[in-house]
Design a protein around this motif. Structure first.
Motif, short mmCIF file in Angstrom:
data_model
loop_
_atom_site.label_atom_id
_atom_site.label_comp_id
_atom_site.label_asym_id
_atom_site.label_seq_id
_atom_site.Cartn_x
_atom_site.Cartn_y
_atom_site.Cartn_z
N ALA A 15 -60.41 89.97 74.29
CA ALA A 15 -60.34 88.95 75.34
C ALA A 15 -61.48 87.94 75.22
N ILE A 16 -62.49 88.26 74.41
CA ILE A 16 -63.65 87.37 74.24
C ILE A 16 -63.94 87.21 72.75
N PRO A 17 -63.00 86.57 72.02
CA PRO A 17 -63.08 86.51 70.55
C PRO A 17 -64.31 85.78 70.01
N MET A 45 -77.22 77.06 81.79
CA MET A 45 -78.02 78.25 82.11
C MET A 45 -78.17 78.42 83.62
N THR A 46 -78.31 77.31 84.33
CA THR A 46 -78.46 77.39 85.79
C THR A 46 -77.21 77.98 86.43
N GLN A 47 -76.05 77.53 85.98
CA GLN A 47 -74.81 78.07 86.54
C GLN A 47 -74.66 79.55 86.21
N ILE A 48 -75.04 79.94 85.01
CA ILE A 48 -74.98 81.35 84.62
C ILE A 48 -75.95 82.16 85.49
N ILE A 85 -68.50 92.57 79.67
CA ILE A 85 -67.26 91.85 79.34
C ILE A 85 -66.97 90.82 80.43
N ALA A 86 -67.10 91.24 81.69
CA ALA A 86 -66.83 90.35 82.82
C ALA A 86 -67.80 89.17 82.81
N LEU A 87 -69.07 89.43 82.52
CA LEU A 87 -70.06 88.34 82.49
C LEU A 87 -69.76 87.39 81.32
N ALA A 88 -69.38 87.94 80.17
CA ALA A 88 -69.05 87.10 79.01
C ALA A 88 -67.87 86.18 79.36
N GLN A 89 -66.88 86.71 80.05
CA GLN A 89 -65.72 85.89 80.43
C GLN A 89 -66.13 84.78 81.39
N GLN A 90 -67.01 85.13 82.32
CA GLN A 90 -67.49 84.13 83.28
C GLN A 90 -68.30 83.05 82.55
N ILE A 91 -69.13 83.45 81.61
CA ILE A 91 -69.93 82.49 80.83
C ILE A 91 -69.00 81.57 80.02
N ASP A 92 -67.95 82.13 79.43
CA ASP A 92 -66.98 81.32 78.69
C ASP A 92 -66.32 80.30 79.61
N ARG A 93 -66.02 80.73 80.84
CA ARG A 93 -65.39 79.84 81.82
C ARG A 93 -66.34 78.71 82.21
N HIS A 95 -68.76 77.56 80.47
CA HIS A 95 -68.90 76.70 79.29
C HIS A 95 -67.70 75.75 79.16
N ALA A 96 -66.50 76.27 79.42
CA ALA A 96 -65.29 75.44 79.30
C ALA A 96 -65.25 74.34 80.34
N HIS A 97 -65.91 74.56 81.47
CA HIS A 97 -65.85 73.58 82.56
C HIS A 97 -67.08 72.70 82.64
N LEU A 98 -67.98 72.83 81.70
CA LEU A 98 -69.20 72.01 81.72
C LEU A 98 -68.84 70.53 81.76
N GLY A 99 -69.46 69.83 82.68
CA GLY A 99 -69.26 68.38 82.73
C GLY A 99 -67.99 67.97 83.44
N THR A 100 -67.14 68.94 83.81
CA THR A 100 -65.89 68.59 84.48
C THR A 100 -65.94 68.93 85.96
#
Ligand SMILES: C[C@H](O)[C@H](O)[C@H]1CNC2=NC(N)=NC(=O)C2=N1
Length: 111
Positions: A15-17, A45-48, A85-93, A95-100
């Motif tokens: 789930a976190i390739p 980093m602040t959001q994380i 795993i849950a934290l990695a998924q949240q970090i990926d999310r 990252h995907a929404h940065l700037g949006t």
């Protein structure tokens, strides 16, 4: 928090390739993020950090300018747990929404 079994880990990692698994320290995952610049890296980093405090699960990380290297492991479990795993998924999310999102953008004043 229980350490994941080998089978659980294999399933979870799919789930976190973008995260790499390493067997050291009982098991950990790590990922390198390269952002646009230091401002974007620090906003990331602040959001994380806010999420980590809320969920009481924290990253090990290193930032150099626009680069953020993150390692996740669960000390109490002596290795990789579902919380990593849950934290990695949240970090990926994040990252995907940065700037949006609606977070304030930092602007340099033009003179
Ligand atoms: C006391 C506190 O709840 C613990 O130290 C928590 C805090 N955040 C943590 N974060 C991570 N990544 N692993 C832990 O084992 C951990 N433990």
């Amino acid at each position: 928090m229980k350490r994941l079994t080998d089978l659980e880990r294999e399933a979870a990692l799919s789930a976190i390739p973008e995260w790499q698994y390493a067997a050291e320290r009982g098991g950990l995952i790590h990922r390198r993020f390269v952002l646009r610049d230091f401002t974007e890296a620090f906003a990331f980093m602040t959001q994380i950090a806010l999420h980590a405090e809320k969920s009481d699960h924290h990253p090990e990380w290193r930032n150099v300018y626009n680069r953020v290297d993150i390692t996740l492991t669960t000390h109490d479990a002596g290795g990789l747990s579902q919380r990593d795993i849950a934290l990695a998924q949240q970090i990926d999310r994040i990252h995907a929404h940065l700037g949006t999102g609606t977070q304030a953008q930092v602007h340099t004043r033009q003179t």
